[in-house]
Motif scaffolding. Sequence first.
Motif, PDB file in Angstrom:
ATOM      1  N   ILE A   1     -22.244  27.269   8.857  1.00  0.00           N
ATOM      2  CA  ILE A   1     -22.658  26.975  10.234  1.00  0.00           C
ATOM      3  C   ILE A   1     -23.942  26.717   9.743  1.00  0.00           C
ATOM      4  O   ILE A   1     -24.684  27.561   9.304  1.00  0.00           O
ATOM      5  CB  ILE A   1     -22.234  28.675  10.815  1.00  0.00           C
ATOM      6  N   GLY A   2     -24.180  25.324  10.241  1.00  0.00           N
ATOM      7  CA  GLY A   2     -25.628  25.051  10.540  1.00  0.00           C
ATOM      8  C   GLY A   2     -25.764  24.056   9.205  1.00  0.00           C
ATOM      9  O   GLY A   2     -24.953  24.042   8.352  1.00  0.00           O
ATOM     10  N   ALA A   3     -26.017  22.770   9.965  1.00  0.00           N
ATOM     11  CA  ALA A   3     -25.832  21.501   8.720  1.00  0.00           C
ATOM     12  C   ALA A   3     -27.356  20.859   8.239  1.00  0.00           C
ATOM     13  O   ALA A   3     -27.637  19.710   7.816  1.00  0.00           O
ATOM     14  CB  ALA A   3     -25.137  20.258   9.078  1.00  0.00           C
ATOM     15  N   GLY A   4     -27.768  21.918   7.534  1.00  0.00           N
ATOM     16  CA  GLY A   4     -28.873  21.148   7.449  1.00  0.00           C
ATOM     17  C   GLY A   4     -29.116  20.708   5.763  1.00  0.00           C
ATOM     18  O   GLY A   4     -28.151  21.045   5.768  1.00  0.00           O
TER      19      GLY A   4
ATOM     20  N   LEU B   1     -18.275  21.772   8.785  1.00  0.00           N
ATOM     21  CA  LEU B   1     -19.153  22.220   9.507  1.00  0.00           C
ATOM     22  C   LEU B   1     -19.497  21.655  10.493  1.00  0.00           C
ATOM     23  O   LEU B   1     -19.376  20.808  11.148  1.00  0.00           O
ATOM     24  CB  LEU B   1     -19.819  20.266   8.084  1.00  0.00           C
ATOM     25  N   TYR B   2     -20.625  22.794  11.106  1.00  0.00           N
ATOM     26  CA  TYR B   2     -21.147  23.066  11.869  1.00  0.00           C
ATOM     27  C   TYR B   2     -22.028  22.678  12.407  1.00  0.00           C
ATOM     28  O   TYR B   2     -23.230  23.132  11.550  1.00  0.00           O
ATOM     29  CB  TYR B   2     -20.381  24.245  12.698  1.00  0.00           C
ATOM     30  N   SER B   3     -22.739  22.188  13.345  1.00  0.00           N
ATOM     31  CA  SER B   3     -23.730  21.877  14.008  1.00  0.00           C
ATOM     32  C   SER B   3     -23.781  21.832  15.450  1.00  0.00           C
ATOM     33  O   SER B   3     -22.902  20.862  15.913  1.00  0.00           O
ATOM     34  CB  SER B   3     -24.926  20.447  13.790  1.00  0.00           C
TER      35      SER B   3
ATOM     36  N   GLU C   1     -26.269  14.486  15.743  1.00  0.00           N
ATOM     37  CA  GLU C   1     -26.739  13.293  14.602  1.00  0.00           C
ATOM     38  C   GLU C   1     -27.637  14.313  13.689  1.00  0.00           C
ATOM     39  O   GLU C   1     -27.644  14.005  12.725  1.00  0.00           O
ATOM     40  CB  GLU C   1     -28.693  12.807  15.303  1.00  0.00           C
ATOM     41  N   THR C   2     -27.540  16.104  13.846  1.00  0.00           N
ATOM     42  CA  THR C   2     -27.744  16.277  12.856  1.00  0.00           C
ATOM     43  C   THR C   2     -26.616  16.533  11.955  1.00  0.00           C
ATOM     44  O   THR C   2     -26.670  16.192  10.452  1.00  0.00           O
ATOM     45  CB  THR C   2     -27.637  18.175  12.765  1.00  0.00           C
ATOM     46  N   LEU C   3     -25.389  16.654  12.318  1.00  0.00           N
ATOM     47  CA  LEU C   3     -24.331  16.306  11.096  1.00  0.00           C
ATOM     48  C   LEU C   3     -23.670  15.249  10.611  1.00  0.00           C
ATOM     49  O   LEU C   3     -22.890  14.978   9.177  1.00  0.00           O
ATOM     50  CB  LEU C   3     -22.878  16.834  12.452  1.00  0.00           C
TER      51      LEU C   3
ATOM     52  N   THR D   1     -15.178  14.289   0.556  1.00  0.00           N
ATOM     53  CA  THR D   1     -15.830  14.421   2.206  1.00  0.00           C
ATOM     54  C   THR D   1     -14.928  13.958   2.834  1.00  0.00           C
ATOM     55  O   THR D   1     -15.153  14.322   3.977  1.00  0.00           O
ATOM     56  CB  THR D   1     -16.361  13.118   2.528  1.00  0.00           C
ATOM     57  N   SER D   2     -13.541  14.496   2.347  1.00  0.00           N
ATOM     58  CA  SER D   2     -12.210  14.132   3.025  1.00  0.00           C
ATOM     59  C   SER D   2     -12.056  15.499   3.588  1.00  0.00           C
ATOM     60  O   SER D   2     -10.790  15.639   4.131  1.00  0.00           O
ATOM     61  CB  SER D   2     -10.823  13.128   2.375  1.00  0.00           C
ATOM     62  N   LYS D   3     -11.922  16.389   2.514  1.00  0.00           N
ATOM     63  CA  LYS D   3     -11.877  18.296   2.990  1.00  0.00           C
ATOM     64  C   LYS D   3     -13.050  18.736   3.642  1.00  0.00           C
ATOM     65  O   LYS D   3     -12.778  19.775   4.162  1.00  0.00           O
ATOM     66  CB  LYS D   3     -12.473  18.753   1.175  1.00  0.00           C
ATOM     67  N   ILE D   4     -14.227  17.688   4.359  1.00  0.00           N
ATOM     68  CA  ILE D   4     -15.244  18.687   5.019  1.00  0.00           C
ATOM     69  C   ILE D   4     -14.629  17.846   6.863  1.00  0.00           C
ATOM     70  O   ILE D   4     -14.550  16.564   6.406  1.00  0.00           O
ATOM     71  CB  ILE D   4     -16.651  18.143   4.651  1.00  0.00           C
ATOM     72  N   GLN D   5     -14.833  18.902   7.398  1.00  0.00           N
ATOM     73  CA  GLN D   5     -14.114  18.375   9.125  1.00  0.00           C
ATOM     74  C   GLN D   5     -15.598  18.964   9.494  1.00  0.00           C
ATOM     75  O   GLN D   5     -16.312  19.832   9.758  1.00  0.00           O
ATOM     76  CB  GLN D   5     -13.178  18.873   9.814  1.00  0.00           C
ATOM     77  N   THR D   6     -16.768  17.757  10.467  1.00  0.00           N
ATOM     78  CA  THR D   6     -17.322  17.862  11.513  1.00  0.00           C
ATOM     79  C   THR D   6     -17.392  18.673  12.943  1.00  0.00           C
ATOM     80  O   THR D   6     -15.746  17.900  13.129  1.00  0.00           O
ATOM     81  CB  THR D   6     -18.951  17.029  10.730  1.00  0.00           C
ATOM     82  N   THR D   7     -17.858  19.161  13.322  1.00  0.00           N
ATOM     83  CA  THR D   7     -18.086  19.607  14.991  1.00  0.00           C
ATOM     84  C   THR D   7     -19.548  20.092  15.035  1.00  0.00           C
ATOM     85  O   THR D   7     -20.042  21.173  14.574  1.00  0.00           O
ATOM     86  CB  THR D   7     -16.363  20.797  15.426  1.00  0.00           C
ATOM     87  N   THR D   8     -19.202  19.614  16.303  1.00  0.00           N
ATOM     88  CA  THR D   8     -20.447  20.763  17.594  1.00  0.00           C
ATOM     89  C   THR D   8     -19.608  21.613  18.233  1.00  0.00           C
ATOM     90  O   THR D   8     -20.559  22.422  18.818  1.00  0.00           O
ATOM     91  CB  THR D   8     -21.380  19.407  17.668  1.00  0.00           C
TER      92      THR D   8
END
Length: 321
Positions: free
Chosen positions: A10-13, A32-34, A38-40, A68-75
């Motif tokens: 939680i947090g994508a810095g 991975l959440y932000s 844009e931050t993601l 990177t295929s193991k990382i899912q991003t979401t808002t």
Amino acid sequence: MRDIKKVSVIGAGVIGAGWATLIATKGYSVSLYSEKKETLDKAMAKVNGYLEVMKNVKMVSQEPESYTSKIQTTTNLDEAIEGTDYVLEAIIEEYDAKKKLFGYLDERLDKDVILASSTSGLLMTEMQKAMKRHPERGVIDHPWNPPHLLPLVEIVPGEKTSKETLYASREFMDKLDRIVVVLKKEVPGFLGNRLAFALFREAVYLVDEGVATVEDIDKVMTAAIGLRWAFMGPFLTYHLGGGEGGLEYFFNRGFGYGANEWMYDLAKYDKFPYTGVVRSVSQMKDYEFLKGKTFPEISKWRDEKLISIFKLVWGDKFNMK
């Protein structure tokens, strides 16, 4: 301990991106959440850059895309924590923001999901005040920047953190191949940052007093102190400084004894002085190494240097050549 397959960051810095990189390279799924897309996007650009460097120096064996295929991003926060087995918080260093998040996570997630903060100095005891259901599963897993390269993680309990949580957190960090230190009790800033800021406070003081420039102080660190500290801590360093008599002689008759004559003059302020901050920031404009280089270029240089030192000092432990 719950069988961990999915980790929510939680947090994508820079810390969140580093955590995501590390966890994905160890075979886990990452959400991975932000709040901002844009931050993601910037975070994933960082992750790709990190992985390229790691691939070039053989820290990872596969192409970046396989990780990177193991990382899912979401808002969407609820989507980020759906089905999660472990949460790593890496948001802004403010109690209000962290307490709001931990309170919400505590309400939403099963009691066996550990809620870990990446804070670099705030206290879990304060965050646990917002956890009304299961504060015992709150803990601090403090990584060092960049988390995917520096192996240390400081695990810090709050007043209500259970032994089971500490054990499970350490077990997971061991699976991530981290060098783990579990603090025996809670203290602001933990171990590493308290030591680092004691030195940084003195560095700013010396700049403020006009004794040396920021660049010269960095030279002292990298050409002497830092070379020793790369593989020896202060106690072993000064134990050897005491010769055959070791640390006891160092304190009683050696350099440590002589230091009593001037240690009184070390910086004692508890806040950085305005003039010291202004002088330090101003002098960075004349820092020779930085001229003509972008932030990503400097970051890549730092990572490559860190990897070289990491291999030299920790290569045997991590089976790196």
